[in-house]
Write a protein that holds these residues in place. Sequence first.
Motif, mmCIF file in Angstrom:
data_model
loop_
_atom_site.group_PDB
_atom_site.id
_atom_site.type_symbol
_atom_site.label_atom_id
_atom_site.label_comp_id
_atom_site.label_asym_id
_atom_site.label_seq_id
_atom_site.Cartn_x
_atom_site.Cartn_y
_atom_site.Cartn_z
ATOM 1 N N UNK A 221 -9.255 71.460 -29.213
ATOM 2 C CA UNK A 221 -8.744 70.443 -28.300
ATOM 3 C C UNK A 221 -9.108 70.877 -26.878
ATOM 4 N N UNK A 222 -9.379 69.932 -26.042
ATOM 5 C CA UNK A 222 -9.662 70.183 -24.627
ATOM 6 C C UNK A 222 -8.918 69.152 -23.809
ATOM 7 N N UNK A 223 -8.453 69.542 -22.648
ATOM 8 C CA UNK A 223 -7.878 68.558 -21.725
ATOM 9 C C UNK A 223 -8.267 68.921 -20.294
ATOM 10 N N UNK A 224 -8.314 67.878 -19.442
ATOM 11 C CA UNK A 224 -8.685 68.095 -18.049
ATOM 12 C C UNK A 224 -8.091 67.019 -17.157
ATOM 13 N N UNK A 225 -7.743 67.407 -15.940
ATOM 14 C CA UNK A 225 -7.176 66.471 -14.971
ATOM 15 C C UNK A 225 -8.276 65.676 -14.280
ATOM 16 N N UNK A 226 -8.031 64.397 -14.113
ATOM 17 C CA UNK A 226 -8.922 63.551 -13.328
ATOM 18 C C UNK A 226 -8.437 63.408 -11.894
ATOM 19 N N UNK A 227 -7.178 63.759 -11.637
ATOM 20 C CA UNK A 227 -6.655 63.621 -10.278
ATOM 21 C C UNK A 227 -7.058 64.790 -9.376
ATOM 22 N N UNK A 228 -7.663 65.824 -9.938
ATOM 23 C CA UNK A 228 -8.082 66.945 -9.095
ATOM 24 C C UNK A 228 -9.468 66.650 -8.523
ATOM 25 N N UNK A 229 -10.502 67.262 -9.022
ATOM 26 C CA UNK A 229 -11.820 67.169 -8.395
ATOM 27 C C UNK A 229 -12.465 65.795 -8.513
ATOM 28 N N UNK A 230 -12.220 65.004 -9.572
ATOM 29 C CA UNK A 230 -12.772 63.642 -9.578
ATOM 30 C C UNK A 230 -12.086 62.684 -8.604
ATOM 31 N N UNK A 231 -10.942 63.099 -8.022
ATOM 32 C CA UNK A 231 -10.250 62.317 -6.988
ATOM 33 C C UNK A 231 -9.651 61.026 -7.505
ATOM 34 N N UNK A 232 -9.320 60.967 -8.786
ATOM 35 C CA UNK A 232 -8.631 59.808 -9.332
ATOM 36 C C UNK A 232 -7.175 59.811 -8.882
ATOM 37 N N UNK A 233 -6.480 58.683 -9.009
ATOM 38 C CA UNK A 233 -5.052 58.675 -8.682
ATOM 39 C C UNK A 233 -4.289 59.687 -9.525
ATOM 40 N N UNK A 234 -3.234 60.220 -8.949
ATOM 41 C CA UNK A 234 -2.427 61.205 -9.669
ATOM 42 C C UNK A 234 -1.769 60.555 -10.873
ATOM 43 N N UNK A 235 -1.667 61.346 -11.930
ATOM 44 C CA UNK A 235 -1.155 60.816 -13.186
ATOM 45 C C UNK A 235 -2.259 60.352 -14.097
ATOM 46 N N UNK A 236 -3.417 61.041 -14.025
ATOM 47 C CA UNK A 236 -4.546 60.655 -14.883
ATOM 48 C C UNK A 236 -5.253 61.904 -15.374
ATOM 49 N N UNK A 237 -5.304 62.053 -16.678
ATOM 50 C CA UNK A 237 -5.974 63.189 -17.308
ATOM 51 C C UNK A 237 -6.505 62.734 -18.662
ATOM 52 N N UNK A 238 -7.397 63.531 -19.223
ATOM 53 C CA UNK A 238 -7.963 63.228 -20.538
ATOM 54 C C UNK A 238 -7.649 64.342 -21.524
ATOM 55 N N UNK A 239 -7.331 63.948 -22.737
ATOM 56 C CA UNK A 239 -7.253 64.842 -23.889
ATOM 57 C C UNK A 239 -8.408 64.474 -24.805
ATOM 58 N N UNK A 240 -9.186 65.469 -25.211
ATOM 59 C CA UNK A 240 -10.375 65.225 -26.033
ATOM 60 C C UNK A 240 -10.316 66.108 -27.266
ATOM 61 N N UNK A 241 -10.549 65.513 -28.429
ATOM 62 C CA UNK A 241 -10.625 66.301 -29.659
ATOM 63 C C UNK A 241 -11.395 65.550 -30.730
#
Length: 410
Positions: A221-241
């Motif tokens: 499983x992998x997960x990563x925040x989109x609100x950090x370096x991609x500069x998306x609105x806070x409260x957005x991340x992806x879980x990938x598996x």
Amino acid sequence: MDHQLHTAPAPAPVRLASGGPARAAWPLDDAVVHLNHGSFGAVPTEVVRYQDELRRQADLRPVAWFPRVHELVAAARHEVAPFVGARAEDAAFVPNASAAATVVFNSLRLAPGDEILVTDHGYGAITMGAQRLARRFGARVRAVTIPLAASADEVVERFRAELTDAVRLVVVDQITSPTARLLPTARITELAHEHGARVLIDGAHAPGLVADAAAVAGGDWWFGNLHKWPCAPRGSALLVTRAADRDDLWPLIDSWGAEEPYPARFDSQGTLDATSYIASPRAIEFVEREHGWDRARTTMAALADHGVAVIGAALQPYVDAPVATDVGMPVVSMRLLRLPDGLGRDRTDADELRMRLLDLAGVEAAFTSIGGVGYLRLSAHLYTEPRDFEVFVERAVPQIVAFAERRRIS
């Protein structure tokens, strides 16, 4: 550090393809020095306005909005997943990295005596989640100790020495939050699988900093925040598996999508504000259009290096060790600078320093503690300008030196 590093030519402030300065594209307070993008990110004005319009649509016609919001979330998922090198059918939106970890932890079953391996560089909230999982089943958590400057080979050997037949789960950062370094997660995954252990990759900082972050990470499983370096609105991340048992993963809220398979069941969460998910593709596209992601990584690295030179030269007379800190496998946009002795002795002390400098000097910066030693964790993004480092020196360094002196004589 050689003080002459300070005199190296500064990179020019970033200008966007549309012609304006990058700083003007973010709605940041000009009275504050912003050198802590890595904690909470910063959302471009264009994306803020787009999210506001989405919320307006929801408020104007809620019955038209909420029954169809899952379609918009699914469409956004199909746009965002390739950015991290994933397939849309393997990716689910979650509110943040810690939520993703909780989703995975909630799906697992252990037995008394089983072990979870973490590292001493792990993010505290994720480690706490692993400890809670262990307590539920009478398992235990062990931490792999990794020297700050360890190479990839040294890190792998540390894991090799700690992996036993009792280890069922390894939790490891792709980019460490407190120490701003890469870890060789693909190699760690290969080693863990040889011992029958599964691997959860904390890629909170990886999207945007690592190309195809999920694809290259390894892990079950992998997960990563989109609100950090991609500069998306806070409260957005992806879980990938792509794990065979991924239908054991459930959203933190049971809703009407519960009978859908993974990941569709994550697209519908009742009245949860999903506009952060829906707006995430707009943020990724903004950086690509205005600067290009490959170029952005190079630009952020140059800015961070310049920050080390400027701030390091100012701090070095007050630090007995080199200020510029070797982290073994550095990342694109974050650097560690050692603080004077006595500061950042533990996490509470480091967090207190962060807030005191914000209040007294108008500086947003991250501070961390490793082995009783305090560090400034410097972050740079496209909106960062060379003058920000100079202003940090003018405003914050005198305060840091004064704090350290008071600690010394107290």
